[in-house]
Write a protein that holds these residues in place. Structure first.
Motif, PDB file in Angstrom:
ATOM      1  N   PHE A   1       0.907  -1.117  -0.159  1.00  0.00           N
ATOM      2  CA  PHE A   1      -0.005  -0.127  -0.236  1.00  0.00           C
ATOM      3  C   PHE A   1       0.808   0.754   0.107  1.00  0.00           C
TER       4      PHE A   1
ATOM      5  N   SER B   1      -2.538   8.745  10.934  1.00  0.00           N
ATOM      6  CA  SER B   1      -3.419   7.826  10.604  1.00  0.00           C
ATOM      7  C   SER B   1      -4.071   8.249   8.599  1.00  0.00           C
TER       8      SER B   1
ATOM      9  N   GLU C   1      -8.198   7.063   5.278  1.00  0.00           N
ATOM     10  CA  GLU C   1     -10.268   7.297   5.792  1.00  0.00           C
ATOM     11  C   GLU C   1     -10.049   8.153   5.974  1.00  0.00           C
ATOM     12  N   ALA C   2     -10.831   9.116   5.967  1.00  0.00           N
ATOM     13  CA  ALA C   2     -11.169   9.651   7.455  1.00  0.00           C
ATOM     14  C   ALA C   2     -11.297   9.750   8.397  1.00  0.00           C
TER      15      ALA C   2
ATOM     16  N   GLY D   1      -4.034  12.562   7.528  1.00  0.00           N
ATOM     17  CA  GLY D   1      -3.187  13.435   6.589  1.00  0.00           C
ATOM     18  C   GLY D   1      -4.170  12.516   5.514  1.00  0.00           C
TER      19      GLY D   1
ATOM     20  N   GLY E   1      -3.335  11.014   1.940  1.00  0.00           N
ATOM     21  CA  GLY E   1      -2.339  10.802   0.686  1.00  0.00           C
ATOM     22  C   GLY E   1      -3.023   9.322  -0.293  1.00  0.00           C
ATOM     23  N   SER E   2      -2.413   9.959  -1.304  1.00  0.00           N
ATOM     24  CA  SER E   2      -2.910   8.918  -2.634  1.00  0.00           C
ATOM     25  C   SER E   2      -1.768   8.071  -3.167  1.00  0.00           C
ATOM     26  N   THR E   3      -2.297   6.966  -4.222  1.00  0.00           N
ATOM     27  CA  THR E   3      -1.050   6.639  -4.380  1.00  0.00           C
ATOM     28  C   THR E   3      -0.393   7.147  -6.010  1.00  0.00           C
TER      29      THR E   3
ATOM     30  N   TYR F   1     -12.731  16.533   4.577  1.00  0.00           N
ATOM     31  CA  TYR F   1     -13.717  15.677   3.934  1.00  0.00           C
ATOM     32  C   TYR F   1     -14.755  15.520   4.014  1.00  0.00           C
TER      33      TYR F   1
ATOM     34  N   ARG G   1     -16.922  11.123  -1.395  1.00  0.00           N
ATOM     35  CA  ARG G   1     -16.287  10.235  -2.699  1.00  0.00           C
ATOM     36  C   ARG G   1     -16.909  11.546  -3.574  1.00  0.00           C
TER      37      ARG G   1
HETATM   38  C1  3UK Z   1      -8.719   8.196   0.438  1.00  0.00           C
HETATM   39  C2  3UK Z   1      -9.012   9.530   2.554  1.00  0.00           C
HETATM   40  C3  3UK Z   1      -9.977  11.437   3.900  1.00  0.00           C
HETATM   41  C4  3UK Z   1      -9.287   9.753  -0.249  1.00  0.00           C
HETATM   42  C5  3UK Z   1      -2.848   6.565   0.830  1.00  0.00           C
HETATM   43  C6  3UK Z   1      -1.412   8.032   2.509  1.00  0.00           C
HETATM   44  O1  3UK Z   1      -5.321   5.772   1.088  1.00  0.00           O
HETATM   45  C7  3UK Z   1      -3.939   6.697   0.119  1.00  0.00           C
HETATM   46  O2  3UK Z   1      -4.078   6.116  -0.874  1.00  0.00           O
HETATM   47  P1  3UK Z   1      -5.165   5.465  -2.333  1.00  0.00           P
HETATM   48  O3  3UK Z   1      -5.126   5.319  -3.504  1.00  0.00           O
HETATM   49  O4  3UK Z   1      -6.269   6.349  -1.608  1.00  0.00           O
HETATM   50  C8  3UK Z   1      -6.561   7.819  -2.084  1.00  0.00           C
HETATM   51  C9  3UK Z   1      -7.930   8.190  -1.078  1.00  0.00           C
HETATM   52  O5  3UK Z   1      -8.029   7.611  -0.161  1.00  0.00           O
HETATM   53  N1  3UK Z   1      -8.051   9.513   1.557  1.00  0.00           N
HETATM   54  C10 3UK Z   1      -6.639   8.459   2.149  1.00  0.00           C
HETATM   55  N2  3UK Z   1      -6.846   9.242   3.355  1.00  0.00           N
HETATM   56  C11 3UK Z   1      -7.504   9.800   3.653  1.00  0.00           C
HETATM   57  N3  3UK Z   1      -9.797   9.982   3.247  1.00  0.00           N
HETATM   58  N4  3UK Z   1      -9.459  11.096   5.281  1.00  0.00           N
HETATM   59  C12 3UK Z   1      -7.863  10.914   4.562  1.00  0.00           C
HETATM   60  N5  3UK Z   1      -6.443  11.483   5.699  1.00  0.00           N
HETATM   61  O6  3UK Z   1     -10.256   9.454  -0.857  1.00  0.00           O
HETATM   62  C13 3UK Z   1      -8.062   9.403  -1.387  1.00  0.00           C
HETATM   63  O7  3UK Z   1      -7.898  10.113  -2.509  1.00  0.00           O
HETATM   64  O8  3UK Z   1      -5.157   3.866  -1.383  1.00  0.00           O
HETATM   65  C14 3UK Z   1      -2.585   7.711   1.568  1.00  0.00           C
HETATM   66  C15 3UK Z   1      -0.644   7.913   2.214  1.00  0.00           C
HETATM   67  C16 3UK Z   1      -0.496   7.183   1.036  1.00  0.00           C
HETATM   68  C17 3UK Z   1      -1.289   6.783   0.415  1.00  0.00           C
HETATM   69  N6  3UK Z   1      -1.483   6.149  -1.201  1.00  0.00           N
END
Ligand code: 3UK
Length: 542
Positions: free
Chosen positions: A229, A300, A303-304, A324, A326-328, A418, A421
């Motif tokens: 992940f 954390s 997700e939120a 915080g 983040g995203s892929t 947040y 989606r």
């Molecule tokens: C959601 C959040 C609210 C949001 C990720 C930390 O989650 C990670 O990557 P993914 O590509 O998903 C991204 C999407 O997940 N999201 C992630 N964190 C939060 N929503 N509050 C949050 N704190 O929809 C986002 O677009 O699986 C998390 C570091 C690296 C990562 N890739």
């Protein structure tokens, strides 16, 4: 500061990162520590008692990178990794990068059908997998129309013998060359490979690890989120290495008790979890009093984090959970609460090196306080999606902006809140889950006529899948025993075909699904419960 061909200078507008024209990330993250005399420091420990030093990691990475080249791989070729968290993961990843080969770590919880898709989509030349996962990986290989030239089980270097013993010259990569990919789930159930460059690894380590968290060589990072992940990868395999810190790995599912045991044993200074796990840990704290005294901060993401979890955790442990997002595609966290400023119930503010804006459907920036789609800009965002020009165009926008697909608003202090989606995608335990994919699996069952899946909040305000089912035999809906039987059957059917976290927690049997005039399922109506009166609402299922 000059850091192995990377210039980090600070000016009035914050610091900036300038890379040398040739910049291979493996040199900066691994070899640099040996050159600078930290070869004997431990970089990673596992729960089984094993460990690797930076020196050993550098040697094993060279060995693996050379082996790949000797087996006929060429720079730019892809190496799929279906590998549980283990020490080998470190050199399989960094060794490939040093040789210019592109590692692609995959979610280890997926099924054969998912792996088959990724084998075919990536055209990978190598596949390395953990023997424990053979029952899903081997059928995927057998069914795939694309066969990697090299297929090995971990520990992959065991059979290399004396081959590849000499040092490996780093591939002369440009900082913006393709370095590694991470797959991100798509709303249709087909994942997209987000292609990241060498420099992205340094950018997140510096912006998030150093400038936001304040990581240094004395820190020990423990991430319950696994290496496949992007969150886990950044927490364990990237940020700590940048500063010469270490991390802790465990190959098994992180139950609350296990995480406490590992925290007591390895005394980490940072803990990285997802909201669902924090909820479970809070329940476990009712009956045990683990020593969490080594921790400086908890983080954390995924997700939120509901306010209640933040507050109860703080009361119980005295620790802050820094939420915080983040995203892929961004590689790591770009908006966050930080040790210096945090506000529960929000994702925080953009961290150094990232800009964020909220836009309406026409792409115009909205007024402060209004909701819209979150876009971000920073130097770690993916270059493109492999083989998906349209998705690339919709996500990686002109001017370097990345569309997140999340609805956000900014409060009057500038914190980002947040709001859900923009599509029907759900995060379950921090991992993407596509309703379309679960629906497709449900419809394969002979008793099911139609199915719709939506996210529903559980008692901790965390989203889990809920299934709405129209049965072929309409009369069965009225029969309580038959309904209970079907629930059991459908549950087993979903678990057998999909990654285990994707199973519905609630089942609703209905006569029909709400649809638009063109026949599209109106999931939002199911979410709002506006059709609830026609349904038999069930209680939550564990
Ligand atoms: C959601 C959040 C609210 C949001 C990720 C930390 O989650 C990670 O990557 P993914 O590509 O998903 C991204 C999407 O997940 N999201 C992630 N964190 C939060 N929503 N509050 C949050 N704190 O929809 C986002 O677009 O699986 C998390 C570091 C690296 C990562 N890739």
């Amino acid at each position: 500061m000059r850091d192995h061909n990377l210039e980090i200078s600070s000016g009035p507008g914050g610091s900036s990162l300038t890379f040398a024209p040739v910049w291979n990330a493996a040199v900066a993250f691994v070899d640099r520590h040996v050159v600078e005399g930290r070869g004997d420091r431990v970089v990673v420990r596992d729960a089984g008692g094993g460990a690797l030093t930076f020196g050993e990691l550098a040697r094993e990475s060279d060995r693996w990178g050379r082996a790949l080249l000797e087996l006929g791989l060429r720079p730019g070729d892809r190496q799929l990794m279906i590998v549980l968290d283990c020490l080998e993961f470190f050199y399989l990843f960094w060794g490939a990068i040093k040789a210019g080969i592109v590692p692609v770590p995959l979610n280890t919880l997926l099924r054969a059908k998912d792996y088959q898709y990724m084998l075919e989509d990536s055209g990978a030349s190598a596949l390395v997998y953990s023997p424990e996962l053979a029952s899903e990986v081997e059928p995927a290989l057998a069914a795939s129309s694309a066969r990697p030239a090299v297929t090995l089980q971990v520990p992959a270097t065991r059979d290399l013998g004396s081959r590849a013993a000499a040092p490996l010259e780093p591939h002369r990569s440009a900082p913006t060359d393709d370095c590694f990919w991470l797959y991100s789930s798509g709303s249709t159930g087909f994942p997209k490979g987000a292609v990241h460059a060498h420099r992205d690894l340094a950018v997140v380590s510096q912006r998030w690890g150093v400038e936001t968290l304040g990581l240094d060589a004395g820190d020990v990072c423990y991430s319950a989120a696994k290496l496949f992940f992007a969150y886990g990868l950044g927490n364990s395999l990237v940020c700590p290495l940048w500063v010469g810190a270490s991390s802790v790995l465990s190959p098994v599912r992180p139950t609350p008790d296990l995480t406490f045991e590992l925290i007591e044993r390895f005394r980490p200074t940072f803990f990285f979890g997802v909201p669902t796990l924090y909820a479970g840990q809070l329940a476990a704290l009712e009956r045990s009093k683990p020593d969490l005294g080594s921790l400086r901060y908890c983080v954390s993401a995924g997700e939120a984090l509901p306010i209640a979890l933040f507050e109860r955790w703080r009361e119980r442990t005295g620790l802050l959970i820094l939420d915080g997002i983040g995203s892929t595609e961004a590689l790591h966290i770009f908006i966050a609460n930080t040790p210096r400023e945090w506000k529960p119930g929000t994702s925080g503010r953009p961290i150094a090196g990232y800009e964020a804006r909220i836009v309406d459907n026409a792409g115009r920036v909205v007024e402060r306080g209004a909701s819209g789609t979150l876009q971000i800009r920073g130097e770690s965002t993916a270059k493109y999606y492999w083989n998906k020009p349209e998705k690339t165009r919709d996500t990686m926008l002109p001017g370097g902006w990345l569309s997140t697909g999340d609805t956000y608003r900014q409060d009057d202090q500038g914190f980002f809140v947040y709001e859900g989606r923009a599509d029907d995608m759900m995060k379950v335990g921090g991992i993407w889950t596509s309703p379309v994919e679960i629906e497709a699996r449900l419809i394969e069952h002979p008793a099911v006529l139609e199915a719709a899946v939506v996210g529903r909040a559980d008692e901790h305000e965390l989203v889990k899948p809920e299934a709405w089912i129209v049965l072929k035999d309409a009369a069965a809906r009225a029969d309580e025993t038959r309904r209970a039987e079907l629930e059991g059957e459908l549950l087993a059917h979903v678990k057998a075909g999909l990654a285990p976290y994707k199973y519905p927690r609630w089942w609703q049997f209905v006569d029909e699904l709400p649809k638009t005039a063109t026949g599209k399922i109106q999931r939002y109506k199911l979410r709002q419960g506006t059709v609830a009166d026609t349904a038999e609402r069930g209680g939550p299922r564990p």
